[in-house]
Design a protein around this motif. Structure first.
Motif, PDB file in Angstrom:
ATOM      1  N   PRO A  53       0.960  -1.268  -0.256  1.00 26.32           N
ATOM      2  CA  PRO A  53       0.060   0.008  -0.122  1.00 26.32           C
ATOM      3  C   PRO A  53       0.691   1.656  -0.642  1.00 26.32           C
ATOM      4  O   PRO A  53       2.317   1.094   0.748  1.00 26.32           O
ATOM      5  CB  PRO A  53      -0.751   0.001   1.324  1.00 26.32           C
ATOM      6  CG  PRO A  53      -0.869  -1.549   1.947  1.00 26.32           C
ATOM      7  CD  PRO A  53       0.656  -2.098   0.630  1.00 26.32           C
ATOM      8  N   ALA A  54       0.493   2.271  -1.025  1.00 26.96           N
ATOM      9  CA  ALA A  54       1.016   3.745  -0.438  1.00 26.96           C
ATOM     10  C   ALA A  54       0.741   4.041   1.077  1.00 26.96           C
ATOM     11  O   ALA A  54       0.805   3.493   1.794  1.00 26.96           O
ATOM     12  CB  ALA A  54       0.425   5.100  -1.355  1.00 26.96           C
ATOM     13  N   ARG A  57       6.075   3.008   3.591  1.00 27.55           N
ATOM     14  CA  ARG A  57       7.387   3.693   4.512  1.00 27.55           C
ATOM     15  C   ARG A  57       7.333   4.466   5.796  1.00 27.55           C
ATOM     16  O   ARG A  57       7.744   4.008   6.382  1.00 27.55           O
ATOM     17  CB  ARG A  57       8.444   4.433   3.339  1.00 27.55           C
ATOM     18  CG  ARG A  57       8.997   3.181   2.275  1.00 27.55           C
ATOM     19  CD  ARG A  57       9.644   4.838   1.618  1.00 27.55           C
ATOM     20  NE  ARG A  57      10.004   3.620   0.522  1.00 27.55           N
ATOM     21  CZ  ARG A  57      10.261   4.102  -0.869  1.00 27.55           C
ATOM     22  NH1 ARG A  57      10.081   5.324  -1.301  1.00 27.55           N
ATOM     23  NH2 ARG A  57      10.525   3.019  -1.647  1.00 27.55           N
ATOM     24  N   ASP A  58       5.923   5.050   5.648  1.00 27.45           N
ATOM     25  CA  ASP A  58       6.237   5.993   6.143  1.00 27.45           C
ATOM     26  C   ASP A  58       5.038   4.889   7.978  1.00 27.45           C
ATOM     27  O   ASP A  58       4.889   5.715   9.313  1.00 27.45           O
ATOM     28  CB  ASP A  58       4.306   7.205   6.415  1.00 27.45           C
ATOM     29  CG  ASP A  58       4.983   8.152   5.711  1.00 27.45           C
ATOM     30  OD1 ASP A  58       6.340   8.332   5.838  1.00 27.45           O
ATOM     31  OD2 ASP A  58       4.257   8.442   4.752  1.00 27.45           O
ATOM     32  N   ARG A  59       4.714   3.557   8.188  1.00 27.12           N
ATOM     33  CA  ARG A  59       4.812   3.156   9.494  1.00 27.12           C
ATOM     34  C   ARG A  59       5.845   1.754   9.280  1.00 27.12           C
ATOM     35  O   ARG A  59       5.415   0.942   9.968  1.00 27.12           O
ATOM     36  CB  ARG A  59       2.475   2.792   8.777  1.00 27.12           C
ATOM     37  CG  ARG A  59       2.031   3.756   8.343  1.00 27.12           C
ATOM     38  CD  ARG A  59       0.465   2.735   7.215  1.00 27.12           C
ATOM     39  NE  ARG A  59       0.741   1.648   6.275  1.00 27.12           N
ATOM     40  CZ  ARG A  59      -0.142   2.730   5.436  1.00 27.12           C
ATOM     41  NH1 ARG A  59      -0.115   3.808   5.557  1.00 27.12           N
ATOM     42  NH2 ARG A  59       0.333   1.755   4.125  1.00 27.12           N
ATOM     43  N   LEU A  60       6.821   1.688   8.471  1.00 24.12           N
ATOM     44  CA  LEU A  60       8.190   0.809   9.006  1.00 24.12           C
ATOM     45  C   LEU A  60       7.742   0.740  10.907  1.00 24.12           C
ATOM     46  O   LEU A  60       7.173   1.779  11.532  1.00 24.12           O
ATOM     47  CB  LEU A  60       8.951   1.254   8.482  1.00 24.12           C
ATOM     48  CG  LEU A  60       9.164   0.817   6.582  1.00 24.12           C
ATOM     49  CD1 LEU A  60       9.663   1.473   6.322  1.00 24.12           C
ATOM     50  CD2 LEU A  60       8.450  -0.317   6.010  1.00 24.12           C
ATOM     51  N   GLU A  85      -0.344  -4.435   9.702  1.00 20.90           N
ATOM     52  CA  GLU A  85      -1.569  -4.110   7.923  1.00 20.90           C
ATOM     53  C   GLU A  85      -1.494  -4.083   7.059  1.00 20.90           C
ATOM     54  O   GLU A  85      -1.345  -4.992   6.462  1.00 20.90           O
ATOM     55  CB  GLU A  85      -2.468  -3.009   8.561  1.00 20.90           C
ATOM     56  CG  GLU A  85      -3.202  -3.122   9.759  1.00 20.90           C
ATOM     57  CD  GLU A  85      -2.292  -2.829  10.559  1.00 20.90           C
ATOM     58  OE1 GLU A  85      -2.462  -2.772  12.213  1.00 20.90           O
ATOM     59  OE2 GLU A  85      -1.574  -2.485  11.313  1.00 20.90           O
ATOM     60  N   ASP A  86       0.264  -3.117   6.595  1.00 21.20           N
ATOM     61  CA  ASP A  86       0.745  -3.846   5.280  1.00 21.20           C
ATOM     62  C   ASP A  86       1.541  -5.104   5.159  1.00 21.20           C
ATOM     63  O   ASP A  86       1.034  -5.187   4.118  1.00 21.20           O
ATOM     64  CB  ASP A  86       1.612  -2.670   5.209  1.00 21.20           C
ATOM     65  CG  ASP A  86       1.750  -1.134   5.419  1.00 21.20           C
ATOM     66  OD1 ASP A  86       0.334  -0.930   4.945  1.00 21.20           O
ATOM     67  OD2 ASP A  86       2.229  -0.472   5.682  1.00 21.20           O
ATOM     68  N   LEU A  87       1.489  -5.560   5.506  1.00 23.24           N
ATOM     69  CA  LEU A  87       2.008  -7.210   5.819  1.00 23.24           C
ATOM     70  C   LEU A  87       0.839  -7.621   5.465  1.00 23.24           C
ATOM     71  O   LEU A  87       0.931  -8.634   4.691  1.00 23.24           O
ATOM     72  CB  LEU A  87       2.176  -7.653   7.330  1.00 23.24           C
ATOM     73  CG  LEU A  87       3.029  -8.976   6.906  1.00 23.24           C
ATOM     74  CD1 LEU A  87       4.248  -9.181   6.096  1.00 23.24           C
ATOM     75  CD2 LEU A  87       3.522  -9.431   8.163  1.00 23.24           C
ATOM     76  N   LYS A 121      -5.882  -2.510   1.395  1.00 25.45           N
ATOM     77  CA  LYS A 121      -5.843  -4.262   0.397  1.00 25.45           C
ATOM     78  C   LYS A 121      -6.554  -3.510  -1.035  1.00 25.45           C
ATOM     79  O   LYS A 121      -6.189  -3.936  -2.659  1.00 25.45           O
ATOM     80  CB  LYS A 121      -6.788  -5.622   0.646  1.00 25.45           C
ATOM     81  CG  LYS A 121      -6.233  -6.561  -0.455  1.00 25.45           C
ATOM     82  CD  LYS A 121      -7.120  -7.899   0.054  1.00 25.45           C
ATOM     83  CE  LYS A 121      -7.651  -8.250  -1.093  1.00 25.45           C
ATOM     84  NZ  LYS A 121      -8.861  -9.165  -0.605  1.00 25.45           N
ATOM     85  N   THR A 122      -8.133  -3.244  -1.182  1.00 28.19           N
ATOM     86  CA  THR A 122      -8.361  -2.253  -2.419  1.00 28.19           C
ATOM     87  C   THR A 122      -7.314  -1.450  -2.533  1.00 28.19           C
ATOM     88  O   THR A 122      -7.377  -0.959  -3.617  1.00 28.19           O
ATOM     89  CB  THR A 122      -9.678  -1.772  -1.642  1.00 28.19           C
ATOM     90  OG1 THR A 122     -10.871  -2.580  -0.978  1.00 28.19           O
ATOM     91  CG2 THR A 122     -10.533  -1.177  -2.824  1.00 28.19           C
TER      92      THR A 122
END
Length: 131
Positions: A53-54, A57-60, A85-87, A121-122
């Motif tokens: 998702p876009a 990097r801010d959520r690493l 969530e990104d995973l 995801k969407t």
């Protein structure tokens, strides 16, 4: 992918048959050893390996601590991992059986919000389709 010379030398000290192993076999043994030592093993991958998702990097999430230190040292390494969530988004977009099981376990355990995962995801799939 080849094992490093240092790892191969260390493995030869441990196992008399190590000199007869292929690089892939040596790497598998090294991964197993590190997982046994630290309790986990991570493979680094390129950003293009997965649908992400876009804003990821801010959520690493920063990972460091005693378990990240090289054996015999107290120097901790730092790793940057996807947020839970990104995973989940990356795993759901891959859509393999093991990915669905993995995401289901995270959702059951409660560390991720299902709506956040679905929205991300969407958005990730829409972004990938537009590329």
């Amino acid at each position: 992918m080849c094992a490093t010379d240092e790892d191969a030398c260390r493995l030869r000290e441990v196992s008399p048959i190590a000199g007869f192993l292929t690089d892939a076999q040596r790497l598998a043994v090294i991964r197993w050893e590190r997982e046994q030592l630290h309790g986990f093993f991570m493979d680094g991958v390129a950003e293009t390996t997965a649908v992400l998702p876009a804003g990821r990097r801010d959520r690493l999430v920063r990972v460091s601590g005693p378990a990240t230190a090289l054996a015999g040292t107290s120097v901790e390494n730092v790793g940057w991992c996807l947020s839970p969530e990104d995973l989940c988004v990356a795993r759901l977009c891959a859509n393999r059986d093991k990915d669905r099981v993995f995401v289901g376990a995270l959702l059951d355990a409660g560390p991720v919000d299902p709506e956040t995962v679905q929205d991300a995801k969407t958005a990730a799939r829409s972004r990938r389709a537009a590329e």
